[in-house]
Write a protein that holds these residues in place. Structure first.
Motif, PDB file in Angstrom:
ATOM      1  N   GLU A  50     -41.139  14.853  52.956  1.00 35.44           N
ATOM      2  CA  GLU A  50     -39.685  14.857  53.094  1.00 35.44           C
ATOM      3  C   GLU A  50     -39.096  15.988  52.284  1.00 35.44           C
ATOM      4  N   PRO A  51     -38.324  16.876  52.886  1.00 36.01           N
ATOM      5  CA  PRO A  51     -37.741  17.979  52.126  1.00 36.01           C
ATOM      6  C   PRO A  51     -36.636  17.478  51.209  1.00 36.01           C
ATOM      7  N   THR A  52     -36.588  18.071  50.032  1.00 32.25           N
ATOM      8  CA  THR A  52     -35.520  17.787  49.074  1.00 32.25           C
ATOM      9  C   THR A  52     -34.748  19.073  48.844  1.00 32.25           C
ATOM     10  N   LEU A  53     -33.538  19.114  49.319  1.00 31.11           N
ATOM     11  CA  LEU A  53     -32.764  20.348  49.232  1.00 31.11           C
ATOM     12  C   LEU A  53     -32.358  20.622  47.794  1.00 31.11           C
ATOM     13  N   THR A  54     -32.451  21.895  47.402  1.00 31.51           N
ATOM     14  CA  THR A  54     -32.066  22.317  46.065  1.00 31.51           C
ATOM     15  C   THR A  54     -30.705  22.984  46.141  1.00 31.51           C
ATOM     16  N   PRO A  55     -29.755  22.603  45.273  1.00 28.71           N
ATOM     17  CA  PRO A  55     -28.422  23.213  45.341  1.00 28.71           C
ATOM     18  C   PRO A  55     -28.490  24.694  45.034  1.00 28.71           C
ATOM     19  N   PRO A  56     -27.560  25.479  45.580  1.00 22.37           N
ATOM     20  CA  PRO A  56     -27.557  26.912  45.348  1.00 22.37           C
ATOM     21  C   PRO A  56     -27.441  27.226  43.868  1.00 22.37           C
ATOM     22  N   GLN A 104     -22.952  41.835  46.924  1.00 26.32           N
ATOM     23  CA  GLN A 104     -22.895  42.342  48.297  1.00 26.32           C
ATOM     24  C   GLN A 104     -23.900  41.640  49.205  1.00 26.32           C
ATOM     25  N   TRP A 105     -24.935  41.083  48.586  1.00 23.35           N
ATOM     26  CA  TRP A 105     -26.000  40.489  49.383  1.00 23.35           C
ATOM     27  C   TRP A 105     -26.257  39.062  48.901  1.00 23.35           C
ATOM     28  N   ARG A 106     -26.582  38.189  49.868  1.00 23.03           N
ATOM     29  CA  ARG A 106     -26.905  36.797  49.556  1.00 23.03           C
ATOM     30  C   ARG A 106     -28.425  36.636  49.637  1.00 23.03           C
ATOM     31  N   ALA A 107     -29.018  36.029  48.602  1.00 20.92           N
ATOM     32  CA  ALA A 107     -30.485  35.933  48.541  1.00 20.92           C
ATOM     33  C   ALA A 107     -30.906  34.500  48.248  1.00 20.92           C
ATOM     34  N   VAL A 131     -28.078  32.374  46.281  1.00 26.47           N
ATOM     35  CA  VAL A 131     -27.333  31.255  46.854  1.00 26.47           C
ATOM     36  C   VAL A 131     -28.169  29.982  46.960  1.00 26.47           C
ATOM     37  N   GLY A 132     -29.485  30.068  46.746  1.00 24.39           N
ATOM     38  CA  GLY A 132     -30.281  28.851  46.853  1.00 24.39           C
ATOM     39  C   GLY A 132     -31.733  29.111  46.544  1.00 24.39           C
ATOM     40  N   GLU A 133     -32.471  28.031  46.330  1.00 21.45           N
ATOM     41  CA  GLU A 133     -33.911  28.104  46.098  1.00 21.45           C
ATOM     42  C   GLU A 133     -34.567  26.891  46.733  1.00 21.45           C
ATOM     43  N   ALA A 134     -35.841  27.050  47.146  1.00 23.54           N
ATOM     44  CA  ALA A 134     -36.568  25.968  47.826  1.00 23.54           C
ATOM     45  C   ALA A 134     -37.999  25.965  47.335  1.00 23.54           C
ATOM     46  N   SER A 135     -38.634  24.780  47.406  1.00 25.75           N
ATOM     47  CA  SER A 135     -39.993  24.641  46.898  1.00 25.75           C
ATOM     48  C   SER A 135     -41.028  24.493  48.004  1.00 25.75           C
ATOM     49  N   ASN A 136     -40.629  24.517  49.286  1.00 25.74           N
ATOM     50  CA  ASN A 136     -41.602  24.511  50.370  1.00 25.74           C
ATOM     51  C   ASN A 136     -40.946  25.057  51.636  1.00 25.74           C
ATOM     52  N   GLY A 137     -41.759  25.253  52.675  1.00 23.90           N
ATOM     53  CA  GLY A 137     -41.266  25.873  53.890  1.00 23.90           C
ATOM     54  C   GLY A 137     -40.207  25.064  54.607  1.00 23.90           C
ATOM     55  N   LEU A 138     -40.343  23.729  54.619  1.00 27.73           N
ATOM     56  CA  LEU A 138     -39.347  22.891  55.287  1.00 27.73           C
ATOM     57  C   LEU A 138     -37.974  23.027  54.632  1.00 27.73           C
ATOM     58  N   PRO A 151     -28.697  33.326  54.191  1.00 28.85           N
ATOM     59  CA  PRO A 151     -28.909  34.432  53.252  1.00 28.85           C
ATOM     60  C   PRO A 151     -29.263  35.729  53.985  1.00 28.85           C
ATOM     61  N   ASP A 152     -28.995  36.860  53.318  1.00 28.86           N
ATOM     62  CA  ASP A 152     -29.412  38.167  53.862  1.00 28.86           C
ATOM     63  C   ASP A 152     -30.860  38.457  53.513  1.00 28.86           C
ATOM     64  N   LEU A 153     -31.330  37.953  52.368  1.00 24.56           N
ATOM     65  CA  LEU A 153     -32.668  38.258  51.867  1.00 24.56           C
ATOM     66  C   LEU A 153     -33.333  36.962  51.414  1.00 24.56           C
ATOM     67  N   ILE A 154     -34.646  36.829  51.740  1.00 23.93           N
ATOM     68  CA  ILE A 154     -35.435  35.683  51.295  1.00 23.93           C
ATOM     69  C   ILE A 154     -36.735  36.199  50.707  1.00 23.93           C
TER      70      ILE A 154
END
Length: 564
Positions: free
Chosen positions: A427-433, A443-446, A472-479, A490-493
């Motif tokens: 189950e994905p757990t979303l991380t706040p930005p 200028q860019w959102r990452a 703007v955010g971070e995640a710990s898995n692909g989902l 985001p513009d960049l990941i």
């Protein structure tokens, strides 16, 4: 685990002085599909009072005011109890952890990393089951041997009596001869029955050896995963910190020490990657058997052997255990060529027949040999052992060799029509930005995607110091990455490759399918060119190895965003 499956009963003796930590452990057990019943103790007296109750598992804190996990393991040995002990501690040193494992503890976990608790428990329970099966098989074999010896002794005594009667009663020779023939027929029947029983016992022992080999491979894969997921990531963070220090104004003496430390960290990363590859073939689990066999050509180069691989199929569908054993068998055959064939070249030929029979032939033009097939190998996959494993899987093993004409070993295995490809859902757990740390207008959102919090924090610092980028955010898995990307746009990941739930390759494909303009830069601890090329094929604009992030990441980001 599937929601509609019933919870697995589990009786747990919890050696813990904190009721809060006990609740955390019990909650994690329920989360992983167990229905625990437990007793908590925190003194030796309470422990001895409950130790003979029928518990499936003991979880123990390493150190407590009145008791310790090491003492608990010692008491289990003194009372000859086979209760697996899983050490769950808030803080534990490496030497203490090694001492606990040597004393008899099955595994250890940190309290802040309980996500692996379910997997660890199932592993130790499986180990306990295997030990019990081994004991039962041994008892059965001993009893069978004693019964055989008893019957042979009885039959020997009976034959001696018959011979004595024959000597005393020559006049009754004819009758005695008829009686002797009857006894011989009975003895032959008994021998046939006993032979059949022994053959069945041999088959059971062969299957047990097969399971033990698979268990070894599972442990090697788990250890390689731990090295990759923890030690290698810490080394990456250390290298990033050293890169930051090198850019700071330091005197010449400090600069020399930092350079030396950086060299040592490079060596440690290289050694860790090599050790992970030796423990568990990553390319096999990621790209399948065909790609893994092709990678053997590179593996054998340092040993002075040139290997040509000819595959008549692009891929084969095999259960993971069969693929691992086939790969290990072929690798051991190539090492046999290096050690004994006195040649610098060999070949691997892979075919699949119309009736779905996979055939792998390993050939060399070395000195060959005459006589009986050698049954002793240099490792766990000697020729005899390879034959045993292939036959247990329902395949065949054949060897052709003659002196001066080389050797050819053929492994054949029927491909199963159905393979289990089910994967446990996470189950994905979303991380706040994460708020930007720079004072200038971004200028860019990452977004940063990595399953290790330390690495994510270092990557966020690199982005934040570039000034024109807002994290703007971070995640710990692909989902999580796919869900956040659709929301945060985001513009960049910065995308890690190896992650739970969904890896970076699949996440990159899904994100770019929804938003093709997103720039994705892959970051990976692996140096495998197939992984790096796979990132680019998935749509990433660039890929950077984690051991050079301090010097290569910022230029890659500037190229991707066209920042001057």
């Amino acid at each position: 685990m599937e929601r509609d499956q019933p919870a697995e009963p589990l009786r747990v003796l919890v050696l813990e002085d904190s009721e809060t930590d006990t609740e955390l452990i019990i909650r994690e057990l329920r989360k992983h599909g167990f229905a625990p019943t437990w007793v908590r103790v925190d003194t030796e007296e309470d422990f001895l009072r409950h130790i003979h109750e029928p518990f499936d598992l003991l979880t123990a804190d390493a150190n407590m005011p009145q008791f310790s996990a090491l003492r608990a393991v010692s008491l289990l040995h003194e009372h000859q109890l086979d209760i697996p002990c899983l050490v769950v501690s808030g803080s534990i040193g490496e030497e203490e952890a090694v001492a606990l494992i040597r004393a008899g503890a099955s595994d250890y976990l940190m309290k802040d990393r309980l996500g692996r608790l379910g997997q660890a428990i199932r592993h130790v329970l499986d180990q306990r089951k295997l030990r019990e099966e081994h004991r039962q098989a041994h008892k059965a074999l001993v009893a069978l041997n004693e019964e055989l010896e008893r019957r042979i002794a009885e039959r020997t005594a009976e034959l001696e009596r018959l011979n004595q009667d024959l000597a005393r009663e020559l006049v009754e020779r004819r009758q005695i001869e008829m009686l002797l023939r009857q006894h011989e027929a009975t003895l032959e029947d008994h021998v046939k029955q006993r032979t059949a029983q022994l053959e069945r016992s041999q088959q059971n022992l062969r299957r047990l050896a097969f399971q033990l080999t698979l268990t070894e491979q599972v442990e090697r894969k788990r250890l390689a995963g731990d090295l990759h997921d923890y030690l290698a990531q810490l080394l990456v963070v250390a290298k990033l910190k050293l890169g930051q220090l090198r850019n700071a104004p330091l005197d010449s003496g400090c600069g020399s020490v930092i350079h030396e430390l950086d060299s040592h960290v490079d060596q440690a990363l290289t050694y860790t990657r090599t050790l992970v590859a030796q423990l568990s073939p990553t390319v096999l689990f990621r790209h399948g058997l065909i790609a893994a066999l092709k990678s053997l050509a590179d593996l054998m180069h340092p040993h002075g052997l040139t290997v040509s691989v000819l595959c008549h199929v692009a891929s084969v569908s095999l259960p993971e255990d069969q693929a691992v054993l086939l790969f290990q068998s072929v690798r051991e055959l190539l090492f046999n060529v290096v050690k004994h064939a006195h040649t610098s070249s060999a070949s691997i030929d892979v075919t699949v027949s119309k009736d779905q029979i996979l055939t792998i032939v390993v050939r060399d033009q070395g000195i060959g040999f005459d006589g009986e097939l050698a049954t002793e190998g240099s490792g766990s996959f000697g020729l005899f052992t390879i034959r045993e494993r292939i036959e247990v899987m329902g395949g065949t093993f054949s060897l052709r060799s003659s002196r001066g004409a080389g050797t050819a070993v053929e492994l054949s295995l029927p491909l199963s029509q159905k393979t289990d490809r089910a994967k446990s859902a996470v189950e994905p757990t979303l991380t706040p930005p994460t708020l930007p740390v720079s004072g200038r207008p971004p200028q860019w959102r990452a977004m940063v995607v990595d399953d290790h919090a330390l690495v994510r924090r270092e990557l966020i610092e690199v982005l934040a110091h570039m000034g024109s980028i807002e994290i703007v955010g971070e995640a710990s898995n692909g989902l999580q990455a796919v869900e956040l990307a659709s929301t945060l746009r985001p513009d960049l990941i910065l995308m890690d490759v190896n992650m739970p739930a969904m890896d970076g390759l699949e996440a990159t494909r899904r994100i770019l399918a929804a938003r093709p303009a997103t720039r994705i830069i892959g970051v990976t601890i692996q140096s495998d060119p197939t992984v790096l090329s796979g990132l680019l094929s998935a749509g990433a604009v660039d890929s950077v190895s984690k051991d050079v992030l301090h010097s290569h990441l910022e230029p890659a980001i500037r190229r991707a965003l066209a920042i001057q």
